[in-house]
Structure formats: C-alpha cells, structure tokens
Enzyme design. Structure first.
Site, PDB file in Angstrom:
ATOM      1  N   ASN A 140       0.822  -1.182   0.000  1.00 12.61           N
ATOM      2  CA  ASN A 140       0.000   0.000   0.000  1.00 12.61           C
ATOM      3  C   ASN A 140       0.869   1.251   0.000  1.00 12.61           C
ATOM      4  O   ASN A 140       0.886   2.012  -0.962  1.00 12.61           O
ATOM      5  CB  ASN A 140      -0.921  -0.042   1.230  1.00 12.61           C
ATOM      6  CG  ASN A 140      -1.930   1.063   1.201  1.00 12.61           C
ATOM      7  OD1 ASN A 140      -1.593   2.208   1.454  1.00 12.61           O
ATOM      8  ND2 ASN A 140      -3.169   0.745   0.839  1.00 12.61           N
ATOM      9  N   LYS A 169       0.069   8.767   1.086  1.00 15.46           N
ATOM     10  CA  LYS A 169      -1.363   8.467   1.181  1.00 15.46           C
ATOM     11  C   LYS A 169      -2.047   9.788   1.501  1.00 15.46           C
ATOM     12  O   LYS A 169      -2.099  10.212   2.657  1.00 15.46           O
ATOM     13  CB  LYS A 169      -1.647   7.439   2.279  1.00 15.46           C
ATOM     14  CG  LYS A 169      -0.895   6.130   2.143  1.00 15.46           C
ATOM     15  CD  LYS A 169      -1.081   5.473   0.812  1.00 15.46           C
ATOM     16  CE  LYS A 169      -2.483   4.972   0.564  1.00 15.46           C
ATOM     17  NZ  LYS A 169      -2.605   4.291  -0.746  1.00 15.46           N
ATOM     18  N   ASP A 209      -4.468   0.205   5.288  1.00 15.50           N
ATOM     19  CA  ASP A 209      -5.262  -0.792   4.556  1.00 15.50           C
ATOM     20  C   ASP A 209      -4.866  -2.242   4.821  1.00 15.50           C
ATOM     21  O   ASP A 209      -5.100  -3.119   3.978  1.00 15.50           O
ATOM     22  CB  ASP A 209      -5.217  -0.517   3.048  1.00 15.50           C
ATOM     23  CG  ASP A 209      -6.399   0.358   2.604  1.00 15.50           C
ATOM     24  OD1 ASP A 209      -7.417   0.397   3.319  1.00 15.50           O
ATOM     25  OD2 ASP A 209      -6.304   1.006   1.546  1.00 15.50           O
TER      26      ASP A 209
END
Lengths: 265, 265, 265, 265
Positions: free
Chosen positions: C11, C45, C233
């Site tokens: 991720n 992110k 995640d």
C-alpha cells in the site's frame, strides 16, 4: 388539496384489549386535532424473520376485533391481506385493504383484492422504482378497481438499510392517485437484529416531516405504549405518549405545505 | 467438492411441444458434457408486470407436462410454487420446489413447502443481505426440512438495476448448504421496458463465469430458441443454440476452480 | 489475448527496507510463475481518514526507493500522484502513474499526467458507472496521451460498503483499452473502523477469481508480511506468504479464460 | 435555532456581468424576505466531465469579480478551492471557502484550507456515510480550525443517480456544527447526458422543502436566468425568476420547523 389522513395504529393485534386501548387513544388525539383517521392493525404477520415470531390472532379473531373497534369508535379500518382467499372476508369488515410490499407483484392477490371493491392501499416494494408503481395501478384498474392509494415505505440502500427518496413522491403523485407515507416501516433496518429488523424510531419526527413537506394525502404510522416490548417492529414504533405532540407538528406542517401555490419550474 | 449441477430450462411452459423440444436439447448437451441436470420451467408466472402478460398453463396442465418430461427423458424437475396449496401436489411430481425471491419471507408458504419433504431451492430476495438467508434456512429446518439449496440472483442496486455481490457466495457457503447461481435472473433490468423487465443476455457468459469461479454447487439458467419472441424474460434468456458452447466453458471453469486447494487467509 | 500483468506490491512505502524485501519476494514469485510484473507502492497516502495516519515518505524519498527497486530488480514501477506538480518528476522514475479514484475527475491532474507520456492507470471512482469512464479516457486522449489503463475497484453500495459489478468489465473492455482489477481496494469496507476503512482480506481469492474470469488485462494487488500491523489498509492486504499459492490459482484461471472462444450472444 | 442562511448564486462565474446581475437579484430578494445571504459562485470548475467544458475565469479574475460583488452589495462570499495553493489567496477575499465533495478526503487541501482561518464549508462526498464526516471535522479541528459547516448533497444510489437520505441530517447535527443542504447538486443525475450530468430542477421545491423540514442551518442553491443555456449544471439550476416565490415557501417552512419543540423519542 385535502388535509392529510392518518392511517395509524399498531403493528400487529397483540390482544383485543391493547387494540381497544390504542384505538381509543388514537381517536381521542385525532378528534382533538381534527385529523381524519383510519385505524390500522394486522391480524397476521405473515413474513416474520423467524418461525417462532408472534404472528397475531389470525383472520377470524382479527376481524372480530376490527368489528368491535368499528362499532365502538366509529372509525374506518385498514389491514393487510396476504393470500387471495383473505381479501373478500376482510373487505366485508374493513374499509381499506392493503397489498403488502413484498407481495405487490402477485397478480392473483391483486385480482382478489380488486374484486372486493374495497379501497386498496398499495405498499411500494423496497425493490421497485416509483415509476414502476404504474404497472400495479394498471393491474388493479384492469381488474375493475380504481379506488387506489400508493404508499411509500423506503427503498433498498445497500444491505440492511432503507432510504426514502423524497423525489419519488412527486413521481407517484403524477398518477393522480393519493400518495401516502409509511414513515414507520421506512425507519426499519432490515436484518438489523439477530432475529428481526431493527429500527430508528428516534428519527420518526424528522422523517415524517420530510414526507409531509411533499404535500401528500396521508401518513401511515405505527405506535405502541411500550415499544421495547412490542411483539413486532418495536424498534420503529412511536411511543404512544408522543402521539399528540407528534401529530400537532405533522398537522401544522401539512397545512403550511398545502397553503403553498405551485411553482412551475 | 462435487461438479456443478445445471438447473436449466425455460422461463415459463409456453407449450408442451416447446418444453419437450427444450428438454431434449438440454438432455442431449448435458449428457454429452457429463453435467448433472435438472429440468426447470414454471407453470405459472404469478408476478408479471402486467395483468395481460402470459402466465403459463397453470398447475394441472403444468404438472402433466412435467410428468411427460420426466418419463420421456428420465430427468429430475424443478419448478416454483407461489401459494401454500400448490406445494403438495407439485412435490408429488417434481423433485425440487422453488421458493420465489419476492415470497422468500412468507412463512405459510415456507411451512407448506417444508412439509412436502421435497428438496427446496430458496431464491435469495433482491432485498436481502446474504447473512439474512440464515433466517429462512432456520424456518425450513424448524419445519422439519433440511434438504435446502440457496440461490443467488442479484441485489437491488439503485432503481431498475441488479448487481451480483460475488462476496455473498462465500458467506452463504458458510451455512454448509449448497449454493447455486441463477445467472439468468441476475441479468434482469427490472422495470427496464414499458411492460416488463429488460435484460442483458449478451453478458451471460461473463456473469456466469464469475459465479462459477466461486466454487458453487450449481448453475441456474434459462434459455430459449428465439429469445426475442419468448413469452417472458426473453431479454435475459440464453439462445438455445449457444447452450453447448456455453456449458463447455462453464464446466471447464468449474473443474479448474474445484481443483484448487483452499488458501486460508 | 495476452496473459494478465500483475501490478503488485504494498500500500504505502512503510520503509525502504520493507519495500526491498517485498519487491524481492514479488519478483521471485512472478518469475517462478512466469507472470509479467510491475511493482506498486505509494509514496504518499493523501486521503487518509485521520490527519495522524501514516502518509509515507513523500515524493523525493519515495522516488529514491523506486529507483533502487528498479535498478536492483529490473522491474517497472507504478505509483499514484495526487497533485499536478507531482506528475512530471514521478514519471521520470516510474513507468505507470496512477490517477486516484477520488481524483479521477480533476482535469488539471489529468492534463499534467497526460503530458508526461507515461502509461496512465485510471482508477474508476466508486461513484462512477462503467460507461462514464469514457469521459476520462477522452480527456486523456485530447490531452495527447492514449497509453491508458482502466482499473475497477468497486462501486458504492449503500453506506460503508463496496460491490464489484462484474458486468462493468465487459462494458469497459469495449473502449479497447486494457482493463485491470484492483481486488485489494474492492475489498474495503469504507468507514468500517473507528479511524480508517475496514476490509475483507479473507475473501481475496474469491473476488480475484471472479475478476479474472472476465478475461482482463491485469490484476492489482497489495500484500503485506503482517497485515494486522500494516500502516495502511491492512484489513485488505493479502498476507505475503500467500502470494505464491494465490498467484498460481489466478494464473491458471486467467489462462483457462483466455483459451475460451468468444460466444456471440 | 437561528433562521436559515442562504448560500445562493450561480454555478460558475460565466461572466462579470452575469455575476453582478445575479448578485443584485439575490440581494434584492433576500433583503425583501429578511434572509441572511452569502453569494456563491465558482471561479473554476475543476472536475467537468469533458476537457472542453467551460471552466470559468480562473482564480485571479474570479477574485476580482468577488471583490466587486462584495464592495457593491456588501455581502459575504463563498467559493470552492481545488488545490492547496488556492486556499490562502481565496480566503483573503471570500468569507467561506468550500471543500469539494470529491476532494473531501485530501489531507493537504484540508490543511491549507484550515490554516486560512476562513469559515469552511465541507461538502459531504457522495461516497461517504453521514457518520464518516466526523473524520473530516477532526482533521480540520486538529489543523486548528473549528469554523466548520457540513453540507449534504446526496449519496450514490446505483449508477447515475443520487438520493438524499433525510436521516443523515440529524446524524450530522449531532456534531454540533451547522448542517446545510445543497439542494441543487442533490438534484444531479451524474453521467445523465452525453457530456455532463443531467438534473431534475423541476423537483427543486419538493426536495428543498424536505431538507428544510429537518431544521437546518442553511440552504445552498444555484440558479440561472436561462438554465437551458447555463454553462454548467443547467439541468439542476433554479430559474432565477422563481427565486422569490421559492424562498418565500422555504422561509415559511423553516420558521415553522424551528418553532417546534423537540420531541424526545
């Protein structure tokens, strides 16, 4: 536009005594507020989540209770039927017979209900678009009954949730049949509890006011003196002692809405 | 895991002759490919959009056709029932009786079907989450019948559309009952045509392969020699002449999927 | 049809060391299985639920890690950009730049990305229908870049849930651009935990197989050696030690699906 | 509870002259009706469906127009920003800066907006549940700005449709921040036209009244003197000549709703 009609009562006929108590209270409040009133209860809950759930007294016993309520309080009655054979005997006693949402596509039930010449309340299924109600109306019309009411009660919104699309009211009003709003069942959270639906009764006022702002023919409401111990759909039931203040607000909003002129856009 | 079973046939018994022709073709193709097969057709379409829609030959005539198909082709039969009184006579002739999606919560119908001791195919309603199927299974179990099949056929996705949540298969498989996939009805676009549902038959292969990739017990499929002129749900029907190439792919994918070991995550 | 490409990785770039470890493992497994491979990780992110959530090393540090991975393992790289200024420097290092789902309608970002002449992976937003992806493709084409990939990652299904509409793949394939499937993010349950999305990683295999059964250009996958402690995640991440058995199944299903002839319906 | 505030104006600054004309009309009507008023327009439509769609005059030219409107009509202004760099200069001129729905999770934009100390209008994304707005509020609070407004504008409901969940208002009101209702964008049908969203402006009154029945802090409304020729979102725009009769009804309903006592259920 006429003032709204209240189709109000209890979910299921838990007992003759409770039904009488509730009818009395509804009659008292609606007379005080000048709201046309129809008593609602079910004699059989035919689609409970569990086989062990309370279903009600059944057709024969239920009709007796309805007769007693009618003769005692002089109010019209609405109840729902689930099988074609129930339509005729039910319509001999009650004034409005209701087509349940899940069954709204069952042609034989539609035909049997139409034949009674009773007024029909058609619950809009959670899986139907407002435009699709036209098909069900046409079925009844072709079967010779045009005393029809359309009743919104929410649409599937993902799993275990319902949403009321306020834009559906005006679409259904284009049919020129009365459109009413079952705020109680629209508050359900299907499958939300281990053995039954959950509900959001704390939001009854907000959702009902939104619906009344659409200028509709009626409100459908279930209440209970002790919702936490109701035998069916307690999580959606309005506590009976809130009925009067609730209806006061509803009536004022309905009157204001119907005083508005149409703005053609 | 066993190879998949095909529950295949036609939507409604349009005629005895068409039913015989289709059964013959299904039997021929499934024998050639070695696929266990159950013939499917409905004797009555009880929930058409319009009162004028074709409904089928009815119970008595329908059962006669089923008997002839059974005796001629030696195949088991599946059909759907809509009223409690239909369950017993139907189960005397057919092998699997089906609980329709819209009716999947009707307790009396569940009880009547359970009592027949037939195998029951439970269509998952478009308004139910996969976890909620547990309630319906329990109803049947408590009524004394545990020969049960769960059948996916899509979930409401906004208005006039269905979506198949592939994650629902494994949730339903946890019940340890067989789970099958009705690809045909999952292709419906409810209310998509003036008087009936539309469909997406051109996507049958893709959707069926996605379902078979879940390692399931069976596939439910309706086809027609001339879908554009079928009397019901033609927009979802597989053209009959595609049955063999379609099932060849389905069978290969099912075999591959069931050859896979379980990856515990 | 070509065999599928794996866009696989982690991720967020939790650290240079973890990125190297994971790239090594991905390269080892994909080489063994003969799967074309692109390394995926995010340097930032930019849309976490909380301001305190880990965001990653940022652009400069991230690009250094990507360069080391490229030179060490000789693999192409994919990463996502969130602001127009990031497109050009990112495209100097990585091979595929990704347009995030929430940002898929931001014209300036599209233009900046197009200008790099990198390959573009367009994540389909959870609020868009498959047919609407045509608009985004056209934006890129008009901006002079037609090296485009469409990536499915699920659609809003009520609150806090996503569903993958398998019928969307064939609709997007009609654009003649490659369509890939981000199985990891499709497993999210948005808002499912107090401060972040929840996920359904135990269902990774089932959902991925359904997607591969659509005959698609690639699979997008995030994994982690210890998903419960991943910085973002984790609930959707495949445990890294399952990568090889997982990809073995995926590859077999992809090969079978692409061996099938087209059945014109 | 305070009377509602109108955040009203035009979608995009089509021209200085049109903006002045519209501001004048809004000011005239709201002064006449005694409605607190904030002028709304966008200087850039950063997420149009097509690269060729009209985007507006841009930041510099837009701010000049806003300054002229402020000094001419002495009204506060609201506009939306799309990139972090736009926040500070915009907040020097306008009073309320708006976080677009699609961008509501972008942390850098949130931080840049928070730092301006302007009042922030947070559009609820179509893919977020009302409870999830808590995360975005917390981001702003942690970044040092608690002058926050939450704005409902509908939720994804299948493809190409939005629905407003009236139950979301009271959930968001529990945050104790003002909640307003963008009725115009809630009327969109995303992807409903070949190159842009369609809309349902004929239903503006009904939807706005439903929202006002929730007892909210404000209404967000876009109008246009000639909606069919508006450069963006015309299908959702209220014709400007309907503004006065529309606001008369809205104001009466707001007053009635806020005169109601709370019914604790």
């Amino acid at each position: 536009e006429l003032p709204f009609v209240l189709f109000g009562g209890m979910n299921v006929l838990e007992s003759r005594d409770l039904a009488m108590t509730m009818a009395e209270q509804y009659v008292k409040v609606t007379e005080k507020l000048g709201i046309p009133y129809v008593f609602k209860a079910s004699f059989d809950k035919a689609n409970r989540s569990s086989i062990n759930s309370f279903r009600g007294p059944g057709l024969d016993e239920g009709l007796k209770i309805f007769e007693e309520i009618k003769s005692t309080f002089n109010v019209p009655i609405i109840t729902d039927v689930h099988e074609p054979y129930q339509a005729a005997p039910t319509a001999e006693v009650v004034d409005v017979i209701q087509l349940p949402a899940f069954l709204s596509r069952q042609t034989d039930l539609v035909m049997a209900m139409a034949k009674t010449q009773a007024v029909i309340n058609i619950k809009k299924a959670q899986f139907l678009a407002p435009e699709e109600m036209r098909h069900i109306l046409t079925k009844f019309e072709e079967a010779g009954n045009d005393k029809l009411i359309l009743c919104e009660r929410g649409s599937c919104f993902g799993y275990n949730n319902l949403v009321v699309d306020m834009l559906g009211f005006s679409i259904m009003k284009q049919t020129e049949y009365p459109v009413i709003f079952d705020v109680t069942h629209a508050l359900q959270k299907p499958g939300g509890r281990a053995d039954s639906a959950d509900g959001r009764r704390s939001q009854t006022v907000d959702l009902a006011l939104a619906g009344m702002a659409q200028g509709i023919g009626g409100l459908f409401l279930e209440s209970h003196p002790d919702p936490d111990n109701a035998k069916c759909d307690g999580p959606c039931a309005l506590p009976l002692d809130k009925l009067e203040p609730f209806l006061e607000q509803i009536k004022q909003l309905d009157e204001l809405r119907k005083s508005f002129g149409n703005i053609e856009i």
